[in-house]
Every structure is written in structure tokens, then in C-alpha cells.
Design a protein around this motif. Structure first.
Motif, PDB file in Angstrom:
ATOM      1  N   GLY A  78       0.803  -1.233   0.000  1.00 50.49           N
ATOM      2  CA  GLY A  78       0.000   0.000   0.000  1.00 50.49           C
ATOM      3  C   GLY A  78       0.827   1.270   0.000  1.00 50.49           C
ATOM      4  N   CYS A  80      -2.978   1.501   1.656  1.00 46.07           N
ATOM      5  CA  CYS A  80      -4.320   1.427   1.102  1.00 46.07           C
ATOM      6  C   CYS A  80      -5.314   1.827   2.198  1.00 46.07           C
ATOM      7  CB  CYS A  80      -4.586   0.022   0.568  1.00 46.07           C
ATOM      8  SG  CYS A  80      -4.422  -1.288   1.792  1.00 46.07           S
ATOM      9  N   GLY A  81      -6.575   1.472   2.054  1.00 49.10           N
ATOM     10  CA  GLY A  81      -7.579   1.838   3.047  1.00 49.10           C
ATOM     11  C   GLY A  81      -7.844   3.327   3.023  1.00 49.10           C
ATOM     12  N   PRO A  85      -7.700   5.220  -0.783  1.00 51.75           N
ATOM     13  CA  PRO A  85      -8.832   4.367  -1.195  1.00 51.75           C
ATOM     14  C   PRO A  85      -8.737   3.889  -2.636  1.00 51.75           C
ATOM     15  CG  PRO A  85      -9.574   6.457  -0.230  1.00 51.75           C
ATOM     16  CD  PRO A  85      -8.116   6.588  -0.465  1.00 51.75           C
ATOM     17  N   CYS A  87      -6.100   2.576  -4.081  1.00 49.63           N
ATOM     18  CA  CYS A  87      -5.049   1.567  -4.227  1.00 49.63           C
ATOM     19  C   CYS A  87      -5.632   0.370  -4.998  1.00 49.63           C
ATOM     20  CB  CYS A  87      -4.572   1.145  -2.845  1.00 49.63           C
ATOM     21  SG  CYS A  87      -3.053   0.197  -2.881  1.00 49.63           S
ATOM     22  N   CYS A  89      -5.458  -2.674  -4.654  1.00 45.49           N
ATOM     23  CA  CYS A  89      -5.869  -3.815  -3.828  1.00 45.49           C
ATOM     24  C   CYS A  89      -7.257  -3.606  -3.214  1.00 45.49           C
ATOM     25  CB  CYS A  89      -4.861  -4.040  -2.710  1.00 45.49           C
ATOM     26  SG  CYS A  89      -4.736  -2.624  -1.605  1.00 45.49           S
ATOM     27  N   MET A  90      -7.807  -2.396  -3.325  1.00 48.78           N
ATOM     28  CA  MET A  90      -9.074  -2.095  -2.645  1.00 48.78           C
ATOM     29  C   MET A  90     -10.277  -2.657  -3.420  1.00 48.78           C
ATOM     30  SD  MET A  90      -8.411  -0.568   0.154  1.00 48.78           S
ATOM     31  CE  MET A  90      -9.837   0.353   0.681  1.00 48.78           C
ATOM     32  N   ARG A  91     -11.191  -3.293  -2.659  1.00 44.55           N
ATOM     33  CA  ARG A  91     -12.405  -3.861  -3.259  1.00 44.55           C
ATOM     34  C   ARG A  91     -13.630  -3.257  -2.570  1.00 44.55           C
ATOM     35  NH1 ARG A  91      -9.137  -4.921  -6.061  1.00 44.55           N
ATOM     36  NH2 ARG A  91      -8.392  -6.861  -6.993  1.00 44.55           N
ATOM     37  N   GLY A  95     -12.827  -3.728   1.375  1.00 40.35           N
ATOM     38  CA  GLY A  95     -11.550  -3.039   1.595  1.00 40.35           C
ATOM     39  C   GLY A  95     -10.401  -3.764   0.925  1.00 40.35           C
ATOM     40  N   CYS A  96      -9.248  -3.773   1.592  1.00 43.56           N
ATOM     41  CA  CYS A  96      -8.040  -4.358   0.986  1.00 43.56           C
ATOM     42  C   CYS A  96      -8.218  -5.856   0.773  1.00 43.56           C
ATOM     43  CB  CYS A  96      -6.842  -4.098   1.892  1.00 43.56           C
ATOM     44  SG  CYS A  96      -5.351  -4.907   1.312  1.00 43.56           S
ATOM     45  N   LYS A  97      -8.020  -6.332  -0.476  1.00 45.05           N
ATOM     46  CA  LYS A  97      -8.215  -7.759  -0.754  1.00 45.05           C
ATOM     47  C   LYS A  97      -7.130  -8.611  -0.092  1.00 45.05           C
ATOM     48  CE  LYS A  97      -5.838  -8.057  -5.253  1.00 45.05           C
ATOM     49  NZ  LYS A  97      -4.634  -8.767  -4.845  1.00 45.05           N
TER      50      LYS A  97
END
Ligand SMILES: [Zn+2]
Length: 275
Positions: A78, A80-81, A85, A87, A89-91, A95-97
């Protein structure tokens, strides 16, 4: 070089079996997923054994400045989060996968999940990565020796359940990358037919093309595994042309043999196959 380290120099222990695949990611650079099964005697069963191979903490910047710089450069997730938001990896909703940031943990322990919970001490150490201060909760598990040697992103984990093993196999059989594209005329065509112009093509990036031209391996399984079609005795399927006389078919000795019956035959006769 990585294969030499793992399979010839046995840096993690004697290897009983392995498989790997080379994948080409969005920007086309190769990426290997490697799964190693260690021999009895080299297998890791305790959290202390995991700690000897996998680390998920920032090293000391005074005692290990080089390793520290590599962890900062390659192994921080990251951010991330809420910090970022957007990033990749964010779903939505979850949130972060990859479930970062992880929790702090005083010591490594087993978990009910696929991977152990690695030691991530709350030691107040932070590093500034992509404009944010990140601590041990953001470190992607790595092996200090391999990271120092290869100076690239190199995630090393202990796969303690079959779920992690399945994940690797999924990569081998998922097939090639695809792309959806469209050729545009300079003049915009107002009677644009979306269905007619749909072209699903296979996507090969320049590095992948080079990899294939040089005939480098894309995956390997050792020892090799071949799927045998299983059937009961004399109950195997047989394909033949409609107009062929049944008698000539039955007289043909190959009609009664299959890959499976020949496998049994080979095991009866050949000493090498027996062992
Ligand atoms: Zn994330």
C-alpha cells in the motif's frame, strides 16, 4: 538463479517436489509463483521454524541498513484503506483484498487460515512509503537472504494448508490473458455495431513474446504428474468410424489397450517404472 538457490543449494531444506508458473502481469513483466514441498526432515512444523525462513517486520536500520532499504523499496504494502482508497488492492465493501494492515503480533503462531500469523512487533518503527508512515503491520512477508540477493519484490510464505496449494494450481490452468479491443476509423462511424465489432483476442506483451520466442519454460512440475483416464477392465471408451466392421475392430490388438492398461503393463515389466 532462484531455482538454483531453492533446488540445488537447498536454502530452505531438501526439496521433495515443486511446481512453478511464470505469469505476465498487466505491464507485461514476468512474475513467478513457486510452490515447494520439502522432504520429511526438512519440513517446518513450529513457529520457530517459520521464523527462520519468513520475516514480516522492518529490519533494524542501523544493524541491517541494506536489508532495511530493500524492505522499504520492495516489500511494503500500500498504503491502502483510508490513506489511499484508490489503491489497486481495494475492493468494494471489503476493503483491501490482501487484508492489510495486518494486526500486530508479539510472536509467530499457527492460524486456522492457510498461512501462519507472522510476528509483527509493535516496536514503533515506521518508514515513509508513498507519502505515508507505515509500520510492521504493512510488511509483506519476505526472506532476508533472497530479498538481499535479488533486490526485487519477493514474497515468501509458509503454506501450511491445502488451500494455499490450490491457489498456485489455479494459476497454472487458468489459461492465457485476453484483451478486448476495437479499431477506430479516423472518422467516427455513427452506425456503430457493438456486437459486430467485438473482438476478443489473446494478449501477449513484448516481454512475454520474448519469453516464448526463446522457449523459456512457462511452468514446471516435478516430479511430473500425468492424468490417467481411469476405467474398469474392458469398460474403456473406444472411438471408431461408423462404417468400420466390428470384427476388424475387435481383432485390432490396440482396441483393448488404453493409457491406463499400458501403465499397469509398464509397471509389471520395467524395473525403473516399478521403483
Ligand atoms: Zn491493500
Amino acid at each position: 538463479m532462484l531455482k538454483k538457490e531453492l533446488l540445488k543449494r537447498h536454502i530452505f531444506g531438501k526439496v521433495a517436489a515443486y511446481t512453478y508458473i511464470i505469469e505476465f502481469q498487466k505491464r507485461g513483466l514476468p512474475h513467478a509463483h513457486f510452490l515447494i514441498i520439502l522432504k520429511q526432515g526438512s519440513k517446518m512444523y513450529s513457529p520457530q521454524a517459520y521464523d527462520r525462513i519468513v520475516c514480516a517486520e522492518l529490519p533494524d536500520s542501523h544493524h541491517q541498513p541494506y536489508l532495511h532499504s530493500l524492505v522499504v523499496k520492495h516489500m511494503m504494502h500500500g498504503p491502502c484503506g483510508a490513506m489511499n482508497p484508490k489503491c489497486p488492492c481495494m475492493r468494494k465493501n471489503i476493503g483491501c483484498k490482501d487484508k492489510y494492515p495486518k494486526e500486530f503480533n508479539e510472536s509467530t503462531r499457527h492460524s486456522s487460515n492457510s498461512y501462519p500469523i507472522y510476528k509483527r512487533a509493535d516496536d514503533k518503527k515506521t518508514v515513509k512509503v508513498r507519502a505515508h508512515h507505515l509500520d510492521n503491520r504493512w510488511v509483506v512477508p519476505y526472506n532476508p537472504y533472497l530479498l538481499s540477493k535479488f533486490n526485487c519484490h519477493l514474497n515468501v510464505e509458509v503454506c501450511s494448508t491445502v488451500r494455499a496449494v490450490k491457489y498456485i494450481y489455479k494459476y497454472i490452468y487458468k489459461g492465457h490473458d485476453k484483451i478486448l479491443y476495437q479499431l477506430n476509423k479516423t472518422q467516427v462511424d455513427h452506425s456503430f455495431d457493438e456486437i459486430k465489432s467485438f473482438v476478443a483476442a489473446r494478449w501477449i506483451s513484448a516481454p512475454e513474446a520474448m519469453w516464448r520466442i526463446f522457449a523459456f519454460d512457462l511452468n514446471e512440475i516435478h516430479p511430473s504428474v500425468t492424468l490417467l483416464q481411469v476405467h474398469l477392465e474392458n469398460k474403456h471408451p473406444l472411438a471408431f468410424p461408423e462404417n468400420r466392421p466390428l470384427e476388424s475392430l475387435l481383432q485390432n490388438p490396440t482396441s483393448s489397450t488404453t493409457m491406463l492398461t499400458e501403465f499397469f503393463a509398464m509397471n509389471r515389466q520395467d524395473d525403473h517404472a516399478k521403483s
